[in-house]
Scaffold this motif. Structure first.
Motif, short mmCIF file in Angstrom:
data_model
loop_
_atom_site.label_atom_id
_atom_site.label_comp_id
_atom_site.label_asym_id
_atom_site.label_seq_id
_atom_site.Cartn_x
_atom_site.Cartn_y
_atom_site.Cartn_z
N LYS A 3 -4.94 118.75 17.69
CA LYS A 3 -5.02 118.87 19.15
C LYS A 3 -6.26 119.60 19.63
O LYS A 3 -6.38 119.90 20.81
CB LYS A 3 -3.77 119.57 19.68
CG LYS A 3 -2.50 118.74 19.50
CD LYS A 3 -1.30 119.39 20.15
CE LYS A 3 -0.06 118.52 20.01
NZ LYS A 3 1.14 119.14 20.63
N SER A 4 -7.20 119.85 18.72
CA SER A 4 -8.43 120.55 19.10
C SER A 4 -9.64 119.70 18.73
O SER A 4 -10.04 119.66 17.56
CB SER A 4 -8.52 121.91 18.41
OG SER A 4 -7.53 122.78 18.88
N PRO A 5 -10.24 119.00 19.70
CA PRO A 5 -11.44 118.22 19.38
C PRO A 5 -12.57 119.12 18.92
O PRO A 5 -12.64 120.29 19.31
CB PRO A 5 -11.78 117.54 20.71
CG PRO A 5 -11.13 118.39 21.76
CD PRO A 5 -9.90 118.96 21.12
N VAL A 6 -13.45 118.58 18.11
CA VAL A 6 -14.53 119.39 17.55
C VAL A 6 -15.88 118.69 17.72
O VAL A 6 -15.97 117.47 17.55
CB VAL A 6 -14.26 119.73 16.06
CG1 VAL A 6 -14.10 118.47 15.22
CG2 VAL A 6 -15.34 120.62 15.49
N LEU A 7 -16.88 119.46 18.05
CA LEU A 7 -18.26 118.98 18.13
C LEU A 7 -19.01 119.46 16.89
O LEU A 7 -19.00 120.65 16.57
CB LEU A 7 -18.94 119.53 19.39
CG LEU A 7 -20.47 119.39 19.48
CD1 LEU A 7 -20.90 117.92 19.47
CD2 LEU A 7 -21.00 120.11 20.72
N ILE A 8 -19.68 118.52 16.21
CA ILE A 8 -20.46 118.85 15.03
C ILE A 8 -21.88 118.33 15.22
O ILE A 8 -22.07 117.16 15.53
CB ILE A 8 -19.85 118.20 13.76
CG1 ILE A 8 -18.42 118.67 13.54
CG2 ILE A 8 -20.69 118.52 12.52
CD1 ILE A 8 -17.71 117.96 12.40
N GLY A 9 -22.86 119.22 15.06
CA GLY A 9 -24.22 118.72 15.01
C GLY A 9 -25.31 119.51 15.69
O GLY A 9 -26.31 119.83 15.05
N PRO A 10 -25.20 119.78 17.00
CA PRO A 10 -26.35 120.37 17.69
C PRO A 10 -26.92 121.60 16.99
O PRO A 10 -26.23 122.61 16.85
CB PRO A 10 -25.79 120.71 19.07
CG PRO A 10 -24.72 119.69 19.29
CD PRO A 10 -24.09 119.52 17.93
N GLY A 11 -28.15 121.48 16.53
CA GLY A 11 -28.86 122.62 15.96
C GLY A 11 -28.56 122.96 14.52
O GLY A 11 -29.08 123.95 13.99
N LEU A 12 -27.72 122.18 13.81
CA LEU A 12 -27.34 122.55 12.45
C LEU A 12 -28.49 122.44 11.45
O LEU A 12 -28.50 123.13 10.43
CB LEU A 12 -26.17 121.67 11.96
CG LEU A 12 -24.79 122.02 12.52
CD1 LEU A 12 -23.77 121.00 12.06
CD2 LEU A 12 -24.37 123.42 12.09
#
Length: 499
Positions: free
Chosen positions: A312-321
């Motif tokens: 139930k918790s969407p996740v963002l992966i990527g910006p600045g990694l």
């Protein structure tokens, strides 16, 4: 309402269906096109009865529309002349409207051609697929930089790509598109001309059989959910895994935009050495940190322990990694966990690194939203061809297999989880700045946290992103807008859209 956007093939098939099903006759369809075009001239051109106009009629249906437009303009009292490129092909429609050979312009003398105030471009229609030569080239070049109204499509532009086929093409003041938008009205030169393009309702049947749409303001308002006045911050949770010493700003922008878009409870996992930068920017962020300057493969255990992968918790992966191989392996392992949990995720920027290496689209979570610009798209799909972007989009729908793809550019293209293609064309050129994509990724995460789902979150966020540039253009500047300006404008845009 959303508008259909048709390919050359689809436009021709819709005409054929309308006529063969007897929904409307061929003659009535053509008459409507010509009459409505003439009426547009009277309504939109300043002081039309004191303007001298030349109608240029080619040999196809587009030329026939132009001839009929000439007939009605003359009937309405406009000072108008007619130039016919091919009398043999135009004879039938000329006879139907009692237009004699003698009343047409019989010269291509330069000074005469240059003496008109307005020109009607009915030279080539949607079927053009070859280089313009001969007298066609000469006359198109004569009306360069003139006041031109193009019927259906500017002559010399390819219908399905929106690009000029050669150096000879019309650059009109207005385009009158018959019945529906065409791809050429939206992409490439269509972006430049879009604000001057008018759809004429010539009597074609309404149909939802076409899967390519242009998203408008009203479409967004239709999917707005009523706010829950009893909600608390834990009702709208989301997570982000972002940042590195090299790109701390990308992390900060995505976090801020998620919060301002409506994320209620945002947890962020980032490298230890940038956590103070993010904390000082916004105390509302719940920070968890790895070690050092970059997130690495061994951080996975701690990320899972802290509950960053939950259904139930969407996740963002990527910006600045960043681009380190160990970071890429972390991303790949994270995506596998998200897939097994069937959670929603947004993949942006450095989040694509595993796809550049060994990971396939099929390995991604089903509820994944990918947000590449064209350069990133080329790395993910080496067969990507910018010249035929719509056909490319159609070809990868089976590969995406319900995953959402947002191709960022001057015109944003979305492939939904159902395989429908949408254009969002409201962004200004001021969005072409570093950090704008990080803001958009955070906005999508924010809408996911509010329960809009992968399709609507992508559509709403992309539209609001462009709408912010329109608001800023009206109130501040048409030419430049920093990412912080963009974030500050989001609440204004949300209020105007009742979001």
């Amino acid at each position: 309402m959303s508008f259909n956007v048709l390919s050359k093939y689809e436009a021709k098939k819709l005409d054929e269906f309308a006529i063969q099903s007897k929904f409307i006759s061929y003659e009535k369809l053509m008459d409507n096109a010509g009459k409505l075009s003439a009426q547009f001239f009277l309504e939109k051109i300043n002081n039309p009865f004191n303007k001298k106009t030349l109608v240029l009629a080619g040999k196809g249906n587009n030329g026939a529309d132009a001839i009929i437009m000439y007939h009605y303009m003359k009937e309405y009292g406009v000072e108008v002349d007619l130039y016919i490129f091919d009398y043999a092909k135009s004879k039938k429609v000329m006879n139907q409207y009692n237009i004699s050979f003698e009343e047409t312009l019989l010269t291509t003398e330069i000074n005469i051609f240059k003496s008109y105030d307005w020109y009607i471009d009915g030279i080539f229609g949607i079927g053009l697929n070859k280089v313009v030569i001969g007298k066609y080239k000469k006359i198109i070049n004569l009306i360069k930089n003139k006041n031109v109204i193009s019927l259906d499509i500017p002559s010399g532009i390819h219908c399905d790509s929106g690009k000029n086929i050669s150096d000879t093409f019309v650059e009109p003041k207005f385009i009158l598109s018959m019945g529906n938008y065409k791809y050429s009205d939206i992409i490439n030169f269509g972006k430049k001309n879009f604000s001057r393009t008018k759809i004429l309702d010539i009597g074609l049947p309404d149909t939802d059989n076409f899967s390519t749409k242009l998203i408008e303001h009203s479409d967004i308002k239709k999917i707005v959910k009523q706010d829950n006045s009893l909600r608390n911050k834990y009702d709208q949770p989301c997570n982000s895994i972002v940042g590195s010493k090299t790109y701390p700003g990308a992390a900060a922008l995505s976090i801020k935009s998620a919060l301002v878009t409506g994320a209620g409870y945002l947890k962020t996992f980032m490298p230890q050495n940038i956590s103070n930068i993010i904390s000082s920017n916004d105390g509302a962020v719940n920070n968890y940190v790895g070690k050092g300057n970059y997130l690495i493969e061994s951080d996975l255990k701690e990320i899972l322990k802290l509950g960053f992968v939950k259904k139930k918790s969407p996740v963002l992966i990527g910006p600045g990694l960043g681009k380190l191989e160990t970071t890429s392996k972390l991303i790949q392992n994270l995506l596998a966990c998200i897939k097994s949990e069937n959670s929603e995720c947004v993949l942006d920027a450095s989040g694509f690194e595993p796809l550049y290496r060994s990971m396939s689209i099929d390995d991604l979570p089903k509820k994944c939203i990918m947000t590449p610009h064209e350069g990133e798209l080329k790395k993910i799909f080496p067969n990507f061809k910018k010249d035929d972007i719509i056909e490319f989009c159609k070809s990868i729908i089976p590969i995406l297999d319900s995953r959402v793809l947002l191709i960022k550019g001057p015109v944003n293209i979305i492939i939904s989880s159902k395989g429908d293609i949408s254009f969002i064309n409201n962004g200004q050129s001021s969005l072409a700045s570093a950090g704008s994509g990080d803001v958009l990724a955070g906005m999508i995460l924010g809408f996911l946290s509010r329960g809009y789902g992968v399709d609507n979150s992508t559509m709403i966020a992309t539209y609001v992103h462009g709408f912010c540039s329109q608001i800023f253009s009206r109130k501040k500047s048409k030419y430049s807008m920093s990412p912080s300006d963009l974030i500050k404008t989001i609440p204004i845009a949300l209020n105007e859209l009742c979001l």
